[in-house]
Design an enzyme around this catalytic site. Sequence first.
Site, PDB file in Angstrom:
ATOM      1  N   LYS A 272       0.303  -1.215  -0.166  1.00 30.21           N
ATOM      2  CA  LYS A 272      -0.036   0.444  -0.119  1.00 30.21           C
ATOM      3  C   LYS A 272       0.403   1.009   0.120  1.00 30.21           C
ATOM      4  CE  LYS A 272       0.519   0.575   5.043  1.00 30.21           C
ATOM      5  NZ  LYS A 272      -0.112   1.537   6.127  1.00 30.21           N
ATOM      6  N   ARG A 338       2.112  10.061   5.203  1.00 24.41           N
ATOM      7  CA  ARG A 338       3.109  10.270   5.318  1.00 24.41           C
ATOM      8  C   ARG A 338       3.689  10.146   3.893  1.00 24.41           C
ATOM      9  NH1 ARG A 338       7.473   9.670   9.478  1.00 24.41           N
ATOM     10  NH2 ARG A 338       7.886   7.825   8.507  1.00 24.41           N
ATOM     11  N   ASN A 339       3.504   9.105   3.220  1.00 27.34           N
ATOM     12  CA  ASN A 339       4.494   8.686   2.122  1.00 27.34           C
ATOM     13  C   ASN A 339       3.620  10.057   0.686  1.00 27.34           C
ATOM     14  OD1 ASN A 339       6.036   6.088   2.298  1.00 27.34           O
ATOM     15  ND2 ASN A 339       4.577   5.628   3.502  1.00 27.34           N
ATOM     16  N   LYS A 365      12.914   8.445   7.294  1.00 27.77           N
ATOM     17  CA  LYS A 365      12.361   7.989   5.970  1.00 27.77           C
ATOM     18  C   LYS A 365      10.524   7.094   5.909  1.00 27.77           C
ATOM     19  CE  LYS A 365      17.136   8.109   4.936  1.00 27.77           C
ATOM     20  NZ  LYS A 365      17.229  10.142   4.057  1.00 27.77           N
TER      21      LYS A 365
END
Lengths: 416, 416
Positions: A272, A338-339, A365
């Site tokens: 996802k 966040r992605n 990250k």
Amino acid sequence: MATLGAQKKHKVTIVGSGNWGTTMSKLVAENVEAHPTLFDQTVQMWVYEEDVTIPKDSRHFDPGSETSNKPQKLSHLINTLHENIKYLPGITLPPNVVANPDLPDSVKEATIMVFVLPHQFIPRVCDQLAGKIVPFARAICCTKGVDVSEKGIRLMSEAIGMRLNIYCGALSGANIASEIAQEKYSETTVAYDPPPMDSRAPTPSGSPTSSQVDLISPSKPNPSARSARLKALPAEYPPLSHENVRKLFHRPYFHVRIVDDVAGVSLGGALKNIIALAAGFVDGLGWGDNAKAAVMRVGILEMVAFGKAFFEDSAKTSTFTEESCGVADVITSCMGGRNFKCAKKATATGKSIFEVEQEDLNGQKLQGTSTAYEVNSFLRSQGLEADYPLFTAVYNILEGNVKPEQIPQLIEPKAK
Amino acid sequence: MATLGAQKKHKVTIVGSGNWGTTMSKLVAENVEAHPTLFDQTVQMWVYEEDVTIPKDSRHFDPGSETSNKPQKLSHLINTLHENIKYLPGITLPPNVVANPDLPDSVKEATIMVFVLPHQFIPRVCDQLAGKIVPFARAICCTKGVDVSEKGIRLMSEAIGMRLNIYCGALSGANIASEIAQEKYSETTVAYDPPPMDSRAPTPSGSPTSSQVDLISPSKPNPSARSARLKALPAEYPPLSHENVRKLFHRPYFHVRIVDDVAGVSLGGALKNIIALAAGFVDGLGWGDNAKAAVMRVGILEMVAFGKAFFEDSAKTSTFTEESCGVADVITSCMGGRNFKCAKKATATGKSIFEVEQEDLNGQKLQGTSTAYEVNSFLRSQGLEADYPLFTAVYNILEGNVKPEQIPQLIEPKAK
């Protein structure tokens, strides 16, 4: 009905005490209290011990108290304040959650272990547990993600199960720990499908070494031969049926659906993040909600194809298209994760996502970028990049080989 | 390959010229140009004639011109300006779109009719067309929604097909006309599955009256006996295969997937509005994206159940869970559609959705509220309200019987 004749009760340990682990302790502790014939009333929570000073904005901070101004052991604070002030501040834990910094002691007599550890700690913790657990214990892994490399795919639950020689299922869904801790409604999916077990199997004398832990790869399908070595639950315990596993996790504010598909549940939580990057790239172009929904739909079908290609024995379409661990987690991740946000900002500002990551994430990250690279490395090694045009497009955008504007062309199905 | 031996070409008429109809004309006209061996190069667009004055902010407004300040016929303006300045301003139409205010003349010799009419005009327009169309013509209905009442469920495509005695498929997806007109990427689903037809069937002499148009109801399944009365396409025409139908709609910016499931495609476009209300109610409580995603997932599965219960011969799970007309349209509608926004505002402000509708929609009505009432009336008449707890909860919230806060409890699956 299921408990008739059972003389023993299941002891539950939560292995981990971060934001998600503490939330799990809370809801599992509520559930053992609700089902006293099935479960021992104490829930152990293993705490990676550290010294913590009560923050000044905590409701537990007392400026007049000497201890309030000194570092104290986190496990001690949890057991006295009934709050994890460092990782889940503001949430009161039930009194039957007992923090324990001694890992082997925390799992003593536990027949159910709920693993909620950061990814990278799993091998080390399992190695410390090997040989010290109840041999017929079962585990549920709540850590999202899979290990993907050129060599193959390894599920977290497989890594735990093989290192400890026990059965390990998985829990994943559209879940944000702090919202669940506040008892805001959400759902999750638990994958739980133990194979037939040998009630005469000997207690294992040790754990396999890392090199013995098999990877899943297309040439070497999911090894199931080891199931014969798993030790069955003695008859004195209530069975660990779907019904009873559901009772351990389901709450009025946290709805649980149980499926058999450990691979699908695990893959959903990893893949996802690639879809969220794709949705962010497209949304950053200002193309509107239809374009974003299209990319999400294409991504869900690439998850389905990936699961079927590499876990053909287990992964089911419906896990991705109908369960919280699939479609719902994709939706949540593409709404505000966040992605998604970083990818959207990257397209909108013309920066690379790595620049956005540096500017906005304070040294952290993105999960999506590393997963996109790992999955691409695996697909390339199999010569299958073209079968996953969206995953491949995300990799190529990250690499600067193509632009987000090219996504529609790159994922356009060929006419038959 | 499919056109070998075909001597004739398909003539296409777009029946409707609103925002969505004009957009359809544009993309279909681009496609007939791209496939000159299959399609006649002119696309007729039937225009409900009206007098229009060029707005002052139009690029076609010329203050020095006498005609610019006078009302002109819409069809004339479209044919001279190559723009529908009233319903799709700012978008240039290909020169092969020909606006025609004469309904029977616009469909003369048309073998493909694309219906893009407001819901309420379909019966009247079909009655005017009956007996004046090519008897072996086929239609695609792009109007979303279904007619649901206590008596049963009628698909728009069925209504068209039965009134005209032709086969009618459906097109639905996560589509906003103005975005597609601007060639922003999106996807759609076309349902197209004509039954075997009789090449000797007589030309029908007239259309059935309204009372002859069957309703679908659980006790009276989808009538297919009439397929024997449909007239087959003569061999001089290229076959209207999935491949050729796709060529009529698919563009680089508008990706088409073709399925067989007319019922599923049609239901998706209607039922998603109930889900959007539910998502809005929950989001208005501030419960976060996980709660919203959970409600969307539950809603998609209620669509699946509804389709299977009442269209068991045709509706497929995958239409709802994998296609643009299902999951993607739900996503779009729950991200920013009117139903979602009004429901969210209603919960957040404590107003009823009908008050919000009055304040914000300038006299227009939400599609979702009427669909929720109609579906509830049907489900109640069948004694099946309890099988659709989310649809039923939305109805009860609209009625003031329950509160949005109760949704988790109302949709909580019972333990087995």
